[in-house]
Motif scaffolding. Structure first.
Motif, PDB file in Angstrom:
ATOM      1  N   THR A 262       8.237   9.954  -1.482  1.00 53.08           N
ATOM      2  CA  THR A 262       8.205  11.394  -1.664  1.00 53.08           C
ATOM      3  C   THR A 262       9.090  11.799  -2.839  1.00 53.08           C
ATOM      4  O   THR A 262      10.099  11.154  -3.131  1.00 53.08           O
ATOM      5  CB  THR A 262       8.678  12.147  -0.407  1.00 53.08           C
ATOM      6  N   PHE A 263       8.683  12.881  -3.494  1.00 47.19           N
ATOM      7  CA  PHE A 263       9.443  13.482  -4.593  1.00 47.19           C
ATOM      8  C   PHE A 263       9.502  14.972  -4.290  1.00 47.19           C
ATOM      9  O   PHE A 263       8.457  15.638  -4.245  1.00 47.19           O
ATOM     10  CB  PHE A 263       8.726  13.190  -5.912  1.00 47.19           C
TER      11      PHE A 263
ATOM     12  N   ALA B 161      10.274   3.733   3.343  1.00 47.39           N
ATOM     13  CA  ALA B 161      10.169   5.160   3.044  1.00 47.39           C
ATOM     14  C   ALA B 161      11.215   5.477   1.988  1.00 47.39           C
ATOM     15  O   ALA B 161      12.404   5.212   2.189  1.00 47.39           O
ATOM     16  CB  ALA B 161      10.395   5.999   4.302  1.00 47.39           C
ATOM     17  N   VAL B 162      10.770   6.010   0.877  1.00 43.41           N
ATOM     18  CA  VAL B 162      11.668   6.316  -0.235  1.00 43.41           C
ATOM     19  C   VAL B 162      11.482   7.778  -0.610  1.00 43.41           C
ATOM     20  O   VAL B 162      10.355   8.227  -0.860  1.00 43.41           O
ATOM     21  CB  VAL B 162      11.380   5.421  -1.459  1.00 43.41           C
ATOM     22  N   GLY B 163      12.585   8.523  -0.638  1.00 46.67           N
ATOM     23  CA  GLY B 163      12.526   9.917  -1.022  1.00 46.67           C
ATOM     24  C   GLY B 163      13.401  10.183  -2.232  1.00 46.67           C
ATOM     25  O   GLY B 163      14.593   9.862  -2.232  1.00 46.67           O
TER      26      GLY B 163
ATOM     27  N   LYS C  95       0.853  -1.193   0.000  1.00 44.79           N
ATOM     28  CA  LYS C  95       0.000   0.000   0.000  1.00 44.79           C
ATOM     29  C   LYS C  95       0.884   1.236   0.000  1.00 44.79           C
ATOM     30  O   LYS C  95       1.771   1.370   0.846  1.00 44.79           O
ATOM     31  CB  LYS C  95      -0.909  -0.011   1.227  1.00 44.79           C
ATOM     32  N   THR C  96       0.629   2.153  -0.936  1.00 42.67           N
ATOM     33  CA  THR C  96       1.568   3.246  -1.187  1.00 42.67           C
ATOM     34  C   THR C  96       0.886   4.599  -1.154  1.00 42.67           C
ATOM     35  O   THR C  96      -0.207   4.776  -1.703  1.00 42.67           O
ATOM     36  CB  THR C  96       2.232   3.057  -2.562  1.00 42.67           C
ATOM     37  N   GLU C  97       1.534   5.551  -0.512  1.00 44.88           N
ATOM     38  CA  GLU C  97       1.165   6.963  -0.590  1.00 44.88           C
ATOM     39  C   GLU C  97       2.335   7.713  -1.210  1.00 44.88           C
ATOM     40  O   GLU C  97       3.469   7.607  -0.730  1.00 44.88           O
ATOM     41  CB  GLU C  97       0.849   7.537   0.793  1.00 44.88           C
ATOM     42  N   ALA C  98       2.064   8.464  -2.285  1.00 38.57           N
ATOM     43  CA  ALA C  98       3.094   9.246  -2.960  1.00 38.57           C
ATOM     44  C   ALA C  98       2.801  10.729  -2.782  1.00 38.57           C
ATOM     45  O   ALA C  98       1.677  11.177  -3.032  1.00 38.57           O
ATOM     46  CB  ALA C  98       3.140   8.892  -4.446  1.00 38.57           C
ATOM     47  N   LYS C  99       3.814  11.477  -2.364  1.00 42.22           N
ATOM     48  CA  LYS C  99       3.675  12.918  -2.162  1.00 42.22           C
ATOM     49  C   LYS C  99       4.766  13.643  -2.934  1.00 42.22           C
ATOM     50  O   LYS C  99       5.939  13.282  -2.844  1.00 42.22           O
ATOM     51  CB  LYS C  99       3.782  13.277  -0.674  1.00 42.22           C
ATOM     52  N   SER C 100       4.363  14.658  -3.690  1.00 41.51           N
ATOM     53  CA  SER C 100       5.307  15.451  -4.467  1.00 41.51           C
ATOM     54  C   SER C 100       5.168  16.917  -4.070  1.00 41.51           C
ATOM     55  O   SER C 100       4.069  17.478  -4.146  1.00 41.51           O
ATOM     56  CB  SER C 100       5.035  15.279  -5.966  1.00 41.51           C
TER      57      SER C 100
END
Length: 259
Positions: free
Chosen positions: A208-209, A233-235, A136-141
């Motif tokens: 995050t991006f 957690a990947v940024g 399950k993924t949440e992506a924030k830019s």
């Protein structure tokens, strides 16, 4: 598939039982980042078959118009879409067996609207037991990442008791049926409607991006998490985030018109 290692340097840091990865775009290689990203962006908005059919029937200008008509025009939506695209590409290439079975942005209601629901759900199927596992993924830019953005992402991951929602999974299975992937569609429906999804079959990815360094924010989010789900957690950091996003979409449009 985006090859992050062509233009980024990655550093992994354990945070308790979890892992944080920061990928930093190298200034001398950002043009490579723009080029390799622009190559995969159209496929997230329109299928290769649709573009090829438009090219065959309507010529280069028709195919270019199809692609450009699906791209968002606002800075905010472009940024958010690209964050989701990068999260999807990272799952497919670096998550150790998970894959995003559909490119969700193909089904946007409007090119300048954000989609609702979970940003991305990675799925892995055990080849012997056929059991499904979910990422399950949440992506924030954001041009400038803040702790509040990570708080919002955590709230999204914690919804539905931390499990992927039945609505999001049914959306995926419906799209898979349309694409002819009946075995995976049936397996998803069985997990939702017949067997249920045990918590041990779910992991979380916070992606995050941003234009600023995400290290401290990712670490703080992982340190504060006390739930039962394993966390990644990947940024992805690209200095000059806003200009970079604009350059990617400009290159997509230029490529479409030069095909």
């Amino acid at each position: 598939m985006t090859q992050f290692n062509q233009w980024c340097v990655s550093v992994d840091t354990p945070v308790g039982a979890h892992v944080s990865r920061v990928m930093t775009g190298q200034a001398a290689k950002l043009l490579t980042g723009v080029e390799v990203t622009a190559a995969i962006v159209p496929g997230h908005y329109a299928s290769e078959e649709h573009v090829a059919r438009a090219l065959a029937r309507l010529g280069k200008s028709g195919a270019a118009e199809l692609i450009e008509g699906k791209l968002p025009t606002t800075k905010e939506i472009r940024s958010g879409d690209l964050g989701e695209i990068y999260a999807t590409e990272w799952i497919d290439a670096h998550s150790g067996g998970y894959g995003a079975p559909i490119k969700r942005l193909r089904w946007k209601d409007h090119r300048n609207m954000a989609m609702r629901g979970e940003d991305v759900i990675g799925i892995r199927q055990d080849p012997q037991m056929r059991q499904l596992y979910f990422l399950k993924t949440e992506a924030k830019s954001r041009a400038r990442l803040t702790g509040q953005v990570l708080t919002e992402a955590r709230a999204g991951l914690d919804k539905n008791g931390g499990l992927p929602s039945a609505h999001a999974l049914t959306f995926i299975s419906t799209r898979l049926l349309e694409l002819g992937n009946e075995p995976l569609a049936d397996a998803i429906d069985d997990a939702v409607l017949k067997y249920g999804i045990p918590s041990q079959n779910v992991q979380h990815l916070l992606f995050t991006f941003s234009g600023n360094a995400p290290d401290a924010f990712l670490a703080a989010s992982l340190q504060a998490y006390a739930g039962p789900f394993h966390q990644w957690a990947v940024g992805l950091r690209v200095e000059g985030h806003t200009a970079y996003v604009s350059a990617v979409y400009d290159r997509v449009i230029a490529n479409a018109n030069n095909t």
